[in-house]
Scaffold this motif. Sequence first.
Motif, PDB file in Angstrom:
ATOM      1  N   UNK A 289       1.096  -0.946   0.014  1.00  0.00           N
ATOM      2  CA  UNK A 289       0.014   0.048   0.011  1.00  0.00           C
ATOM      3  C   UNK A 289       0.737   1.191  -0.063  1.00  0.00           C
ATOM      4  N   UNK A 290       0.418   2.212  -0.911  1.00  0.00           N
ATOM      5  CA  UNK A 290       1.438   3.399  -0.772  1.00  0.00           C
ATOM      6  C   UNK A 290       1.066   4.374   0.236  1.00  0.00           C
ATOM      7  N   UNK A 291       1.919   4.855   0.857  1.00  0.00           N
ATOM      8  CA  UNK A 291       1.647   5.807   2.071  1.00  0.00           C
ATOM      9  C   UNK A 291       2.048   7.028   1.529  1.00  0.00           C
ATOM     10  N   UNK A 292       3.202   7.475   1.173  1.00  0.00           N
ATOM     11  CA  UNK A 292       3.735   8.804   0.628  1.00  0.00           C
ATOM     12  C   UNK A 292       4.591   8.702  -0.773  1.00  0.00           C
ATOM     13  N   UNK A 293       4.397   9.639  -1.441  1.00  0.00           N
ATOM     14  CA  UNK A 293       5.033   9.819  -2.847  1.00  0.00           C
ATOM     15  C   UNK A 293       6.400  10.150  -2.629  1.00  0.00           C
ATOM     16  N   UNK A 294       7.324   9.992  -3.666  1.00  0.00           N
ATOM     17  CA  UNK A 294       8.573  10.309  -3.645  1.00  0.00           C
ATOM     18  C   UNK A 294       8.811  11.708  -3.345  1.00  0.00           C
ATOM     19  N   UNK A 295       9.633  12.111  -2.452  1.00  0.00           N
ATOM     20  CA  UNK A 295       9.661  13.659  -2.117  1.00  0.00           C
ATOM     21  C   UNK A 295       8.766  14.156  -1.239  1.00  0.00           C
ATOM     22  N   UNK A 314      11.866  12.693   4.666  1.00  0.00           N
ATOM     23  CA  UNK A 314      11.386  12.280   3.568  1.00  0.00           C
ATOM     24  C   UNK A 314      11.936  10.898   3.423  1.00  0.00           C
ATOM     25  N   UNK A 315      11.081  10.242   2.492  1.00  0.00           N
ATOM     26  CA  UNK A 315      11.734   8.633   2.239  1.00  0.00           C
ATOM     27  C   UNK A 315      12.774   8.706   0.974  1.00  0.00           C
ATOM     28  N   UNK A 316      13.363   7.571   0.561  1.00  0.00           N
ATOM     29  CA  UNK A 316      14.038   7.314  -0.582  1.00  0.00           C
ATOM     30  C   UNK A 316      13.070   6.799  -1.539  1.00  0.00           C
ATOM     31  N   UNK A 317      12.469   7.687  -2.510  1.00  0.00           N
ATOM     32  CA  UNK A 317      11.408   7.304  -3.271  1.00  0.00           C
ATOM     33  C   UNK A 317       9.824   7.082  -2.785  1.00  0.00           C
ATOM     34  N   UNK A 318       9.169   6.576  -3.269  1.00  0.00           N
ATOM     35  CA  UNK A 318       7.835   6.246  -2.472  1.00  0.00           C
ATOM     36  C   UNK A 318       7.865   5.486  -1.515  1.00  0.00           C
ATOM     37  N   UNK A 370      15.011  10.278   5.513  1.00  0.00           N
ATOM     38  CA  UNK A 370      16.327  11.172   5.148  1.00  0.00           C
ATOM     39  C   UNK A 370      15.812  12.779   5.339  1.00  0.00           C
ATOM     40  N   UNK A 371      16.838  13.637   5.427  1.00  0.00           N
ATOM     41  CA  UNK A 371      16.798  15.129   5.585  1.00  0.00           C
ATOM     42  C   UNK A 371      16.222  15.550   4.168  1.00  0.00           C
ATOM     43  N   UNK A 372      14.990  16.379   4.301  1.00  0.00           N
ATOM     44  CA  UNK A 372      14.694  16.435   2.897  1.00  0.00           C
ATOM     45  C   UNK A 372      15.098  17.957   2.471  1.00  0.00           C
ATOM     46  N   UNK A 373      16.067  18.629   3.231  1.00  0.00           N
ATOM     47  CA  UNK A 373      16.700  19.885   2.769  1.00  0.00           C
ATOM     48  C   UNK A 373      17.921  20.247   3.838  1.00  0.00           C
ATOM     49  N   UNK A 374      18.711  21.053   3.253  1.00  0.00           N
ATOM     50  CA  UNK A 374      19.832  21.311   4.189  1.00  0.00           C
ATOM     51  C   UNK A 374      19.327  22.392   5.205  1.00  0.00           C
TER      52      UNK A 374
END
Length: 397
Positions: A289-295, A314-318, A370-374
């Motif tokens: 089941x999909x929870x979150x899209x990439x990014x 964020x995840x690594x991809x979906x 993972x960190x989504x931004x610096x």
Amino acid sequence: MSSRLLRIAVAAVIVAGGAGSVTSLAQQAKAPPGGIDTKAPRALIMDAGENLVLFEKDPDTLMVPASMSKLMTLAVVFRELRAGRLKLDDEFKVSEHAWRTGGAPSGTSAMFAPLNTMVKVSDLIQGVTVQSANDGAIILAEGISGTEEEFAKEMTKYAREIGLEQSTFANATGLPVEGHLMTARELGMIARYLITHYPDYYEYFGLHEFKYREKFTFRNRNPLVFDPELAADGLKTGFVKESGYGLTASAKQGDQRLIVVVAGLATPKEREAEAKRLLQWGFKNFKQFRLFDAGEKVSDALVWGGTSHYVPLVGEGDINILLPSAATGAVNATIHYEGPIKAPIKKGAQLATLRITSAESQATNEMPLYAGEDIERSNFLMRGLDSLGCLAFCWIL
């Protein structure tokens, strides 16, 4: 069940998630209650894509793995090929040790490489994956490390590097010897590692036959690769008197790949039947089941000493989770990380683990975040205020 319903349920719990140490999937995963059982004394079935254990039975007891330990032998061989230190058309000599211990005089599974001849690495690999050739495994070991003993040390060292914490190796073959032990869980782990890290070489495990010296045609000892409905495509059987019959196998249906391990069975037929039944059960009873899209942002983690108090995760991809096919969408979810996280933080750095458990299953999905931004480091004054905030409010902001 819509992914939107799942997302709402997860997000409500994630917001309340706090800092904590990350526990490995291997420690968390349990069998779905009332799901299935097996005659095998030790067994495990896992989803390779989601790294999720669906069923386990005494998975952490050290046992004699027999030829299933050749998966670790081949992991070292594939590593050397990937690094360019070895080529498929390189040739290794058949030593007397390889010939007597694993070849024709040994009475064990062999590719019957003649004494003092030269054999190509590609043939030796096929001898091991298809015929479970003990002579082939020893020839590879000696060709790479000089002696089988030194190669076995390298097997144990590499096992530790990739997360196998219990397994120890004393030879390249899996023939019984003191100190040569693995667990069902770590057999599943090395199988997944081979599939994900060495896809260019994984196809060797699924070959139906291997023709050698225009004299021998060996048929793959893994019976599941001949079952078109199951779509099994490889890995390794094992048997010695001390271990009983075992099998580590993988099958892929659609986008879902499962890995099964069974060990300690009484006959080859039981081995085949139990492995097949576990795989069929896994494919029938679980789906993604999909929870979150990439990014897409999952949540935020607290930051100390940064230009922002929070960093998006964020995840690594979906981000997909694996749940029982009849799941209602009721899930428990938490984010685990050591925090607050000290700045500076680079985008893409692994910071946390998202852990999700379905109400219909005790199996735990774990995914890195993972960190989504610096996030840059703040000035001295702001770092001082962050310290006061941490002391006064324990970072419940």
